[in-house]
Design an enzyme around this catalytic site. Structure first.
Site, short mmCIF file in Angstrom:
data_model
loop_
_atom_site.label_atom_id
_atom_site.label_comp_id
_atom_site.label_asym_id
_atom_site.label_seq_id
_atom_site.Cartn_x
_atom_site.Cartn_y
_atom_site.Cartn_z
N TYR A 56 13.75 1.70 4.59
CA TYR A 56 12.92 1.09 3.13
C TYR A 56 13.30 2.18 2.45
O TYR A 56 12.75 2.78 1.24
CB TYR A 56 12.13 1.42 4.29
CG TYR A 56 10.98 0.73 3.26
CD1 TYR A 56 10.99 -0.99 3.05
CD2 TYR A 56 10.06 0.83 3.07
CE1 TYR A 56 9.44 -1.07 1.97
CE2 TYR A 56 9.10 0.30 2.12
CZ TYR A 56 8.76 -0.42 1.54
OH TYR A 56 8.11 -0.82 0.15
N SER A 81 8.27 1.67 -3.88
CA SER A 81 7.14 2.12 -2.98
C SER A 81 6.97 3.29 -3.21
O SER A 81 7.31 4.03 -4.16
CB SER A 81 7.47 1.71 -2.11
OG SER A 81 6.92 2.49 -0.35
#
Length: 273
Positions: free
Chosen positions: A168, A155
């Protein structure tokens, strides 16, 4: 004219919808056959709807409409034995394995003090250990076949931490490190390993988060508004999943045979701000 991945077989996780489905379709358009998995069920602790069996069936329908072969099954990436058994089955049916795309992931958003042990564990188990399981389930087939390409979805938050996304961030930075470690050790086997780092992508996951009546980004911004600028990107809007799939296609193809250990940001500039 032959497609850019003509004759290759790709194993893709999280393939029922979003980026995973887009990857399956983009690779199929360019000649690949697909081994597809997704949990296709509601994931515990996740506040937005996750993929369904109907979603996975729709991916199968769309790949077959491109006249490519696909084998698909509901498998949780946390289940290493189940993943390995299905990949072995898929290779038995399709004859080989050339590409692994570890895409499956979740995102549970909120200020740091809302991150429960259960949220941390679920996120790490799916987004990091699940990626390790994905590679472990299939990499021997790549080695036995003389090489291949592994593409792991990290990401923008695996290069630059995003606010209100602690679990995350932990997992996605882990994927970045996993990529570089595997790239070093598998290079002698002609297996390339790279990570892709999406910014904001128009997927059911992102829309599910922002559609929640009490989403964690809003709670975080109220508590700590000075951090909101960390989410800035240069190109406005949410990108279509196909933009990430184009990067995956390039890394899967023979156009990138000397690219390994690379972190490829497709994020509209988010990690540069």
């Amino acid at each position: 004219m032959a497609g850019r991945v003509e004759g290759k077989v790709a194993f893709i996780t999280g393939a029922a919808r979003g980026q995973g489905r887009a990857h399956a379709l983009r690779l199929a358009e360019e000649g690949a056959d697909i081994i597809a998995v997704d949990i296709a069920a509601q994931v515990e602790n996740v506040p937005y709807p996750t993929a369904t069996p109907d979603d996975l069936a729709e991916t199968v329908r769309q790949v077959e409409a491109l006249d490519r072969r696909i084998v698909a099954e509901a498998v949780d990436v946390r289940d290493l034995d189940g993943l390995k058994a299905f990949v072995d089955k898929g290779v038995g049916e399709l004859g080989r394995l050339d590409v692994i795309a570890g895409n499956a992931g979740i995102d549970i958003v909120g200020p740091w003090h809302d991150m429960t042990p259960e949220i941390i564990r679920t996120t790490i188990d799916i987004n990091l250990i699940g990626v390790w399981n994905t590679v472990t389930a299939g990499v021997q087939h790549l080695i036995d076949g003389g090489g291949g390409s592994i593409i792991l979805t990290s990401s923008a938050n695996g290069l630059k931490a995003g606010p209100w996304n602690l679990a995350y961030n932990m997992a996605k930075f882990g994927v970045t490190g996993l990529t570089k470690s595997l790239a070093m050790e598998l290079a002698k086997d002609h297996v390339r390993v790279n990570s892709v780092h999406p910014g904001g992508v128009d997927t059911p996951m992102a829309n599910g988060i922002f559609g929640l009546p009490d989403n964690g980004f809003e709670r975080g911004q109220k508590e700590n508004p000075d951090l909101f600028g960390m989410l800035t990107q240069w190109i406005p809007g949410m990108m279509p999943p196909r933009e990430i799939s184009n990067a995956v296609l390039w890394l899967a193809s023979d156009e990138s045979t000397w690219v390994t250990g690379h972190a490829l940001a497709v994020d509209g500039g988010m990690t540069q701000y």
